[in-house]
Design an enzyme around this catalytic site. Sequence first.
Site, PDB file in Angstrom:
ATOM      1  N   THR A  56     -68.422   6.222  59.225  1.00  0.00           N
ATOM      2  CA  THR A  56     -68.434   6.975  60.479  1.00  0.00           C
ATOM      3  C   THR A  56     -67.016   6.978  61.071  1.00  0.00           C
ATOM      4  O   THR A  56     -66.277   6.002  60.945  1.00  0.00           O
ATOM      5  CB  THR A  56     -69.432   6.370  61.479  1.00  0.00           C
ATOM      6  OG1 THR A  56     -69.152   4.979  61.643  1.00  0.00           O
ATOM      7  CG2 THR A  56     -70.859   6.539  60.981  1.00  0.00           C
ATOM      8  N   VAL A  84     -65.542   6.821  64.123  1.00  0.00           N
ATOM      9  CA  VAL A  84     -65.095   5.828  65.110  1.00  0.00           C
ATOM     10  C   VAL A  84     -64.939   4.461  64.459  1.00  0.00           C
ATOM     11  O   VAL A  84     -63.938   3.764  64.665  1.00  0.00           O
ATOM     12  CB  VAL A  84     -66.063   5.765  66.311  1.00  0.00           C
ATOM     13  CG1 VAL A  84     -65.643   4.660  67.276  1.00  0.00           C
ATOM     14  CG2 VAL A  84     -66.109   7.095  67.044  1.00  0.00           C
ATOM     15  N   CYS A  85     -65.922   4.066  63.656  1.00  0.00           N
ATOM     16  CA  CYS A  85     -65.863   2.763  62.977  1.00  0.00           C
ATOM     17  C   CYS A  85     -64.647   2.676  62.066  1.00  0.00           C
ATOM     18  O   CYS A  85     -63.988   1.634  61.977  1.00  0.00           O
ATOM     19  CB  CYS A  85     -67.129   2.532  62.167  1.00  0.00           C
ATOM     20  SG  CYS A  85     -68.659   2.480  63.134  1.00  0.00           S
ATOM     21  N   THR A  86     -64.342   3.769  61.400  1.00  0.00           N
ATOM     22  CA  THR A  86     -63.198   3.785  60.494  1.00  0.00           C
ATOM     23  C   THR A  86     -61.893   3.561  61.249  1.00  0.00           C
ATOM     24  O   THR A  86     -61.006   2.823  60.785  1.00  0.00           O
ATOM     25  CB  THR A  86     -63.160   5.114  59.717  1.00  0.00           C
ATOM     26  OG1 THR A  86     -64.364   5.237  58.943  1.00  0.00           O
ATOM     27  CG2 THR A  86     -61.963   5.189  58.789  1.00  0.00           C
ATOM     28  N   LEU A 141     -61.828  -0.326  62.375  1.00  0.00           N
ATOM     29  CA  LEU A 141     -61.481  -1.269  61.323  1.00  0.00           C
ATOM     30  C   LEU A 141     -60.028  -1.113  60.891  1.00  0.00           C
ATOM     31  O   LEU A 141     -59.353  -2.098  60.568  1.00  0.00           O
ATOM     32  CB  LEU A 141     -62.430  -1.091  60.137  1.00  0.00           C
ATOM     33  CG  LEU A 141     -63.825  -1.672  60.397  1.00  0.00           C
ATOM     34  CD1 LEU A 141     -64.838  -1.106  59.427  1.00  0.00           C
ATOM     35  CD2 LEU A 141     -63.797  -3.183  60.306  1.00  0.00           C
TER      36      LEU A 141
END
Length: 203
Positions: free
Chosen positions: A43, A45-47, A50
């Site tokens: 996804t 935003v998650c990328t 991280l």
Amino acid sequence: MAPLRLGSLAPDFEAETTTGPINFHDAIDNSWAVLFSHPADFTPVCTTELGKVAKLAPEFAKRNVRVFGLSTNDLSDHAKWVDDINEVNNVDLKFPIIADKDRKVATLYDMLDSVEHDPTNVVNGIPFTVRSVFVIDPVKKIRLILTYPASCGRNFDEILRSIDSLQLSDKQPIATPADWQPGDDVIVHVGVSTERAKEIFPE
């Protein structure tokens, strides 16, 4: 199970991660730790999150903090996702990402979303995680809890600032004011008498 609060013992668990199997408490060892969850692999935003943490890895290391990501996908997805994170953010992600497909860790740490809050983060009755953050100290006590909705990416510079404040207040009887940054003035803890404050902070 009692709800997790500041000062609670961080629940221990065993899990598969992108860097191998872990026992959480053993993996923390004598360090501080940040455990942070992500709704799903790949996804956008998650990328970005991280990738940001990978860029900040030296800053976490300077503070003796070990970082543990978590997502509810399996290890094969995680491995492909790490390649994607590295390419998109121009980083080399080294910290472990927990594979929590059965949501055991997410349940243990009360990370799961609800239909009442965000129906888009629950698919076919199966909830994904919100963006939880737990800062844990070397004796495995929870010192800070943050919870963001899936739609809102986190500010990891603020998490570092909070860790700086926690670590400084462990060393000295102080509190940090609004918008404090390392090197700024601090406030003597209200439990310290004026006489004692003059002894501790003669200047």
